[in-house]
Design a protein around this motif. Structure first.
Motif, PDB file in Angstrom:
ATOM      1  N   THR A 130       0.803  -1.219   0.000  1.00 49.37           N
ATOM      2  CA  THR A 130       0.000   0.000   0.000  1.00 49.37           C
ATOM      3  C   THR A 130       0.840   1.276   0.000  1.00 49.37           C
ATOM      4  O   THR A 130       0.299   2.362  -0.197  1.00 49.37           O
ATOM      5  CB  THR A 130      -0.933   0.005   1.217  1.00 49.37           C
ATOM      6  OG1 THR A 130      -0.138  -0.209   2.402  1.00 49.37           O
ATOM      7  CG2 THR A 130      -1.990  -1.069   1.116  1.00 49.37           C
ATOM      8  N   VAL A 131       2.160   1.163   0.223  1.00 49.74           N
ATOM      9  CA  VAL A 131       3.029   2.346   0.258  1.00 49.74           C
ATOM     10  C   VAL A 131       3.183   2.910  -1.145  1.00 49.74           C
ATOM     11  O   VAL A 131       3.625   2.219  -2.060  1.00 49.74           O
ATOM     12  CB  VAL A 131       4.403   2.025   0.881  1.00 49.74           C
ATOM     13  CG1 VAL A 131       5.369   3.198   0.717  1.00 49.74           C
ATOM     14  CG2 VAL A 131       4.246   1.670   2.353  1.00 49.74           C
ATOM     15  N   LYS A 132       2.794   4.163  -1.310  1.00 49.55           N
ATOM     16  CA  LYS A 132       2.853   4.847  -2.607  1.00 49.55           C
ATOM     17  C   LYS A 132       3.986   5.859  -2.678  1.00 49.55           C
ATOM     18  O   LYS A 132       4.393   6.256  -3.764  1.00 49.55           O
ATOM     19  CB  LYS A 132       1.530   5.559  -2.906  1.00 49.55           C
ATOM     20  CG  LYS A 132       0.319   4.650  -2.880  1.00 49.55           C
ATOM     21  CD  LYS A 132       0.417   3.542  -3.904  1.00 49.55           C
ATOM     22  CE  LYS A 132      -0.788   2.627  -3.848  1.00 49.55           C
ATOM     23  NZ  LYS A 132      -0.487   1.264  -4.231  1.00 49.55           N
ATOM     24  N   ASN A 151       4.101  -2.667  -6.075  1.00 47.46           N
ATOM     25  CA  ASN A 151       4.764  -1.906  -7.125  1.00 47.46           C
ATOM     26  C   ASN A 151       5.706  -0.874  -6.515  1.00 47.46           C
ATOM     27  O   ASN A 151       5.583  -0.512  -5.345  1.00 47.46           O
ATOM     28  CB  ASN A 151       3.738  -1.212  -8.015  1.00 47.46           C
ATOM     29  CG  ASN A 151       2.905  -2.204  -8.791  1.00 47.46           C
ATOM     30  OD1 ASN A 151       3.351  -3.311  -9.095  1.00 47.46           O
ATOM     31  ND2 ASN A 151       1.685  -1.827  -9.113  1.00 47.46           N
ATOM     32  N   ALA A 152       6.622  -0.386  -7.336  1.00 39.39           N
ATOM     33  CA  ALA A 152       7.593   0.610  -6.875  1.00 39.39           C
ATOM     34  C   ALA A 152       6.875   1.860  -6.390  1.00 39.39           C
ATOM     35  O   ALA A 152       6.055   2.418  -7.108  1.00 39.39           O
ATOM     36  CB  ALA A 152       8.551   0.957  -8.000  1.00 39.39           C
ATOM     37  N   PRO A 153       7.179   2.303  -5.169  1.00 35.79           N
ATOM     38  CA  PRO A 153       6.584   3.550  -4.692  1.00 35.79           C
ATOM     39  C   PRO A 153       7.294   4.747  -5.323  1.00 35.79           C
ATOM     40  O   PRO A 153       8.409   4.622  -5.840  1.00 35.79           O
ATOM     41  CB  PRO A 153       6.835   3.511  -3.185  1.00 35.79           C
ATOM     42  CG  PRO A 153       8.026   2.651  -3.021  1.00 35.79           C
ATOM     43  CD  PRO A 153       7.999   1.660  -4.150  1.00 35.79           C
ATOM     44  N   GLU A 154       6.659   5.893  -5.265  1.00 35.46           N
ATOM     45  CA  GLU A 154       7.283   7.118  -5.726  1.00 35.46           C
ATOM     46  C   GLU A 154       8.436   7.445  -4.781  1.00 35.46           C
ATOM     47  O   GLU A 154       8.268   7.453  -3.561  1.00 35.46           O
ATOM     48  CB  GLU A 154       6.259   8.247  -5.704  1.00 35.46           C
ATOM     49  CG  GLU A 154       6.786   9.571  -6.185  1.00 35.46           C
ATOM     50  CD  GLU A 154       5.720  10.650  -6.117  1.00 35.46           C
ATOM     51  OE1 GLU A 154       6.026  11.720  -5.561  1.00 35.46           O
ATOM     52  OE2 GLU A 154       4.596  10.403  -6.595  1.00 35.46           O
ATOM     53  N   GLY A 175       5.911  -9.848 -10.973  1.00 36.34           N
ATOM     54  CA  GLY A 175       4.675  -9.242 -11.456  1.00 36.34           C
ATOM     55  C   GLY A 175       4.461  -7.815 -11.002  1.00 36.34           C
ATOM     56  O   GLY A 175       3.506  -7.172 -11.435  1.00 36.34           O
ATOM     57  N   THR A 176       5.328  -7.300 -10.105  1.00 30.37           N
ATOM     58  CA  THR A 176       5.191  -5.907  -9.701  1.00 30.37           C
ATOM     59  C   THR A 176       5.893  -5.018 -10.725  1.00 30.37           C
ATOM     60  O   THR A 176       6.735  -5.486 -11.487  1.00 30.37           O
ATOM     61  CB  THR A 176       5.751  -5.669  -8.285  1.00 30.37           C
ATOM     62  OG1 THR A 176       7.123  -6.047  -8.247  1.00 30.37           O
ATOM     63  CG2 THR A 176       4.959  -6.470  -7.257  1.00 30.37           C
ATOM     64  N   THR A 177       5.541  -3.738 -10.747  1.00 34.68           N
ATOM     65  CA  THR A 177       6.032  -2.848 -11.802  1.00 34.68           C
ATOM     66  C   THR A 177       6.730  -1.615 -11.242  1.00 34.68           C
ATOM     67  O   THR A 177       6.606  -1.306 -10.059  1.00 34.68           O
ATOM     68  CB  THR A 177       4.868  -2.383 -12.698  1.00 34.68           C
ATOM     69  OG1 THR A 177       3.935  -1.651 -11.881  1.00 34.68           O
ATOM     70  CG2 THR A 177       4.166  -3.558 -13.352  1.00 34.68           C
ATOM     71  N   GLY A 178       7.432  -0.932 -12.152  1.00 29.02           N
ATOM     72  CA  GLY A 178       8.042   0.341 -11.824  1.00 29.02           C
ATOM     73  C   GLY A 178       9.450   0.253 -11.286  1.00 29.02           C
ATOM     74  O   GLY A 178       9.971   1.227 -10.748  1.00 29.02           O
ATOM     75  N   TRP A 179      10.104  -0.881 -11.443  1.00 26.14           N
ATOM     76  CA  TRP A 179      11.399  -1.087 -10.797  1.00 26.14           C
ATOM     77  C   TRP A 179      12.611  -0.714 -11.627  1.00 26.14           C
ATOM     78  O   TRP A 179      13.704  -0.645 -11.113  1.00 26.14           O
ATOM     79  CB  TRP A 179      11.518  -2.538 -10.334  1.00 26.14           C
ATOM     80  CG  TRP A 179      10.499  -2.829  -9.298  1.00 26.14           C
ATOM     81  CD1 TRP A 179       9.378  -3.581  -9.434  1.00 26.14           C
ATOM     82  CD2 TRP A 179      10.466  -2.302  -7.979  1.00 26.14           C
ATOM     83  NE1 TRP A 179       8.649  -3.556  -8.273  1.00 26.14           N
ATOM     84  CE2 TRP A 179       9.303  -2.782  -7.354  1.00 26.14           C
ATOM     85  CE3 TRP A 179      11.305  -1.462  -7.245  1.00 26.14           C
ATOM     86  CZ2 TRP A 179       8.954  -2.466  -6.061  1.00 26.14           C
ATOM     87  CZ3 TRP A 179      10.961  -1.154  -5.943  1.00 26.14           C
ATOM     88  CH2 TRP A 179       9.797  -1.651  -5.367  1.00 26.14           C
TER      89      TRP A 179
END
Length: 195
Positions: A130-132, A151-154, A175-179
């Protein structure tokens, strides 16, 4: 004693108050309240200051831990602390230099401020899905592994891991994104199957 007329207290107002055993606020103050010497907003949803000499047990009414709220609280030295699932925001330097050996973050947490855990004895940090937004983990010198559940947090990739061990490994779930930054070939490790 904080009188009813006080409308604002700055982030670092009590930072070096080593001898302070607790605070008290006038019952008719419309902005602040205290409970067992700890300073909160009137609704007890934001924790502003936890006196250095008091053992830390964060109530489940708290949604936000303010910047510097528990900074250098050595009652946490060598301890493990579990944040309640009600906490959505941890401010900058909130747990800085408390010498925590472990902090357990729960799903529902949305943002972690810069240096929130700096100067602690954390070896591992598990970041909920849940960390964004994630601030710098600088000066977490003993940190050897960060596990991201989502997914990768900001974050600022140049300051996220400044002043940390060169042995630090980042783990992510398949399967997570933004890395991966555009043009980069470096990928974090996949989360171990038993994690």
């Amino acid at each position: 004693f904080i009188p009813a007329s006080v409308e604002f207290i700055g982030d670092e107002a009590f930072r070096a108050s080593w001898e302070l055993d607790g605070l008290s606020v006038a019952d008719d103050n419309p902005y602040y309240r205290t409970e067992n010497g700890v300073l909160y907003d009137k609704d007890k949803t934001e924790l502003y200051f936890w006196p250095h000499r008091l053992k830390v047990v964060i109530p489940d009414t708290v949604r936000k831990i303010a910047d510097w709220a528990i900074y250098e609280n050595y009652t946490l030295s060598g301890a493990s602390l579990e944040l309640p699932s009600s906490v959505t925001n941890v401010g900058a330097f909130a747990f800085g230099y408390c010498q925590l050996k472990e902090i357990i973050l729960k799903d529902g947490l949305v943002s972690i401020g810069d240096y929130a855990f700096s100067g602690n004895a954390l070896r591992c940090l598990v970041v909920p899905s849940t960390v964004k937004a994630l601030g710098s983990l600088a000066s977490c010198n003993e940190l050897s592994a960060v596990f991201f559940k989502g997914n990768a947090p900001e974050c600022n990739p140049w300051s996220l891991y400044s002043e940390v061990s060169e042995e630090l490994t980042t783990f992510v779930r398949a399967g997570t994104t933004g890395w991966v930054d555009e043009g980069s070939s470096e990928l974090p490790e996949l989360w171990p199957a038993d994690g």
